[in-house]
Write an enzyme that holds these catalytic residues in place. Structure first.
Site, PDB file in Angstrom:
ATOM      1  N   CYS A  25       0.946  -1.445   0.063  1.00 34.83           N
ATOM      2  CA  CYS A  25       0.004   0.051  -0.010  1.00 34.83           C
ATOM      3  C   CYS A  25       0.645   1.158  -0.108  1.00 34.83           C
ATOM      4  CB  CYS A  25      -0.838  -0.263   1.131  1.00 34.83           C
ATOM      5  SG  CYS A  25      -0.181   0.192   2.621  1.00 34.83           S
TER       6      CYS A  25
ATOM      7  N   ASN B  84       2.407   1.470   4.415  1.00 31.45           N
ATOM      8  CA  ASN B  84       2.554  -0.023   4.975  1.00 31.45           C
ATOM      9  C   ASN B  84       2.148   0.093   6.650  1.00 31.45           C
ATOM     10  OD1 ASN B  84       5.582  -2.083   5.688  1.00 31.45           O
ATOM     11  ND2 ASN B  84       3.368  -2.878   5.220  1.00 31.45           N
TER      12      ASN B  84
ATOM     13  N   CYS C 267      -1.360   0.793   7.542  1.00 32.19           N
ATOM     14  CA  CYS C 267      -3.013   0.219   7.436  1.00 32.19           C
ATOM     15  C   CYS C 267      -3.611  -1.120   6.742  1.00 32.19           C
ATOM     16  CB  CYS C 267      -3.636   1.287   6.997  1.00 32.19           C
ATOM     17  SG  CYS C 267      -3.545   3.094   8.073  1.00 32.19           S
ATOM     18  N   ARG C 268      -3.381  -0.891   5.306  1.00 29.28           N
ATOM     19  CA  ARG C 268      -3.985  -1.834   4.478  1.00 29.28           C
ATOM     20  C   ARG C 268      -3.175  -2.833   4.132  1.00 29.28           C
ATOM     21  NH1 ARG C 268      -5.180   2.362  -0.176  1.00 29.28           N
ATOM     22  NH2 ARG C 268      -3.542   3.280   0.877  1.00 29.28           N
ATOM     23  N   SER C 269      -1.847  -2.738   3.957  1.00 31.21           N
ATOM     24  CA  SER C 269      -1.074  -3.960   3.467  1.00 31.21           C
ATOM     25  C   SER C 269      -0.610  -4.494   4.999  1.00 31.21           C
ATOM     26  CB  SER C 269       0.226  -3.539   2.734  1.00 31.21           C
ATOM     27  OG  SER C 269       1.135  -2.439   3.503  1.00 31.21           O
TER      28      SER C 269
ATOM     29  N   ASP D 155      -8.367   3.820   1.101  1.00 31.59           N
ATOM     30  CA  ASP D 155      -7.384   4.237   2.268  1.00 31.59           C
ATOM     31  C   ASP D 155      -8.284   4.887   3.298  1.00 31.59           C
ATOM     32  OD1 ASP D 155      -5.420   5.567   3.587  1.00 31.59           O
ATOM     33  OD2 ASP D 155      -4.627   6.785   1.992  1.00 31.59           O
TER      34      ASP D 155
HETATM   35  P1  4NP Z   1      -1.595   2.674   4.246  1.00 31.94           P
HETATM   36  O1  4NP Z   1      -2.566   3.986   4.925  1.00 31.94           O
HETATM   37  O2  4NP Z   1      -1.131   3.038   2.843  1.00 31.94           O
HETATM   38  O3  4NP Z   1      -2.985   1.739   4.181  1.00 31.94           O
HETATM   39  O4  4NP Z   1      -0.755   2.363   5.240  1.00 31.94           O
HETATM   40  C1  4NP Z   1      -1.817   5.418   4.830  1.00 31.94           C
HETATM   41  C2  4NP Z   1      -1.040   5.376   5.732  1.00 31.94           C
HETATM   42  C3  4NP Z   1      -0.433   6.767   5.925  1.00 31.94           C
HETATM   43  C4  4NP Z   1      -0.655   7.822   5.093  1.00 31.94           C
HETATM   44  C5  4NP Z   1      -1.642   7.484   3.986  1.00 31.94           C
HETATM   45  C6  4NP Z   1      -2.296   6.286   3.800  1.00 31.94           C
HETATM   46  N1  4NP Z   1       0.043   8.922   5.158  1.00 31.94           N
HETATM   47  O5  4NP Z   1      -0.252   9.686   4.176  1.00 31.94           O
HETATM   48  O6  4NP Z   1       0.766   9.182   6.045  1.00 31.94           O
END
Ligand code: 4NP
Length: 152
Positions: free
Chosen positions: A3, A6, A8-10, A119
């Site tokens: 993602c 790294n 939340c989703r992944s 997201d």
């Molecule tokens: P992820 O979510 O890609 O599912 O881990 C996010 C985590 C952090 C951010 C964006 C999405 N960020 O902008 O910091």
């Protein structure tokens, strides 16, 4: 499992897949990474950890790392959580042998739709449960294909 951050989703996908691999006794190595460097070294977002825990999955040991070109050699299958991640991963691939390893993860459960795992980072808690549900469905299909030996 890849993602943006790294956190939340992944890691949720990593935890779900790790659980299925263990239960089905599959000989598979799973890992996760982010296309960005924003959260390198961080544990999963506490909201995603809590959602995972509600479903008896512990992702507290995972730590964020950035996806690298070396991952193309290390892994046979690379799952992007959304189309932006997919484009970022593809941009790092050096040839078709590498780019053909990359897939949109929700195409496993909802074929040919190219749907994003939304997201959840800036949203409310419902987003983390939605992430879990979407990834549980996709990982169920992936694990079944591997267990049945019908993977591509
Ligand atoms: P992820 O979510 O890609 O599912 O881990 C996010 C985590 C952090 C951010 C964006 C999405 N960020 O902008 O910091």
């Amino acid at each position: 499992m890849v993602c943006l951050g790294n956190i939340c989703r992944s890691p949720m996908a990593h935890g779900i897949m790790r659980d299925k691999i263990k239960k089905l006794e599959l000989n598979v190595h799973v890992d996760s990474a982010g296309t960005s460097s924003y959260h390198i070294g961080s544990p999963p977002d506490l909201r995603q950890q809590e959602t995972a825990r509600c479903h008896n999955i512990d992702i507290s040991d995972l730590r964020a790392r950035q996806f690298t070109k070396d991952d193309f050699a290390e892994f046979d299958l690379i799952y992007a959580m959304d189309s932006a991640n997919l484009a970022n991963i593809m941009a790092l691939s050096k040839d078709e042998n590498e780019s053909k390893k990359v897939f949109m993860i929700l195409n496993e459960s909802q074929p040919n739709k190219n749907l994003d795992v939304p997201d959840p980072y800036y949203g409310n808690d419902d987003g983390f449960e939605l992430v879990y549900n979407l990834l549980e469905q996709a990982c169920t299909v992936i694990a079944k294909k591997i267990a049945d030996g019908t993977y591509r």
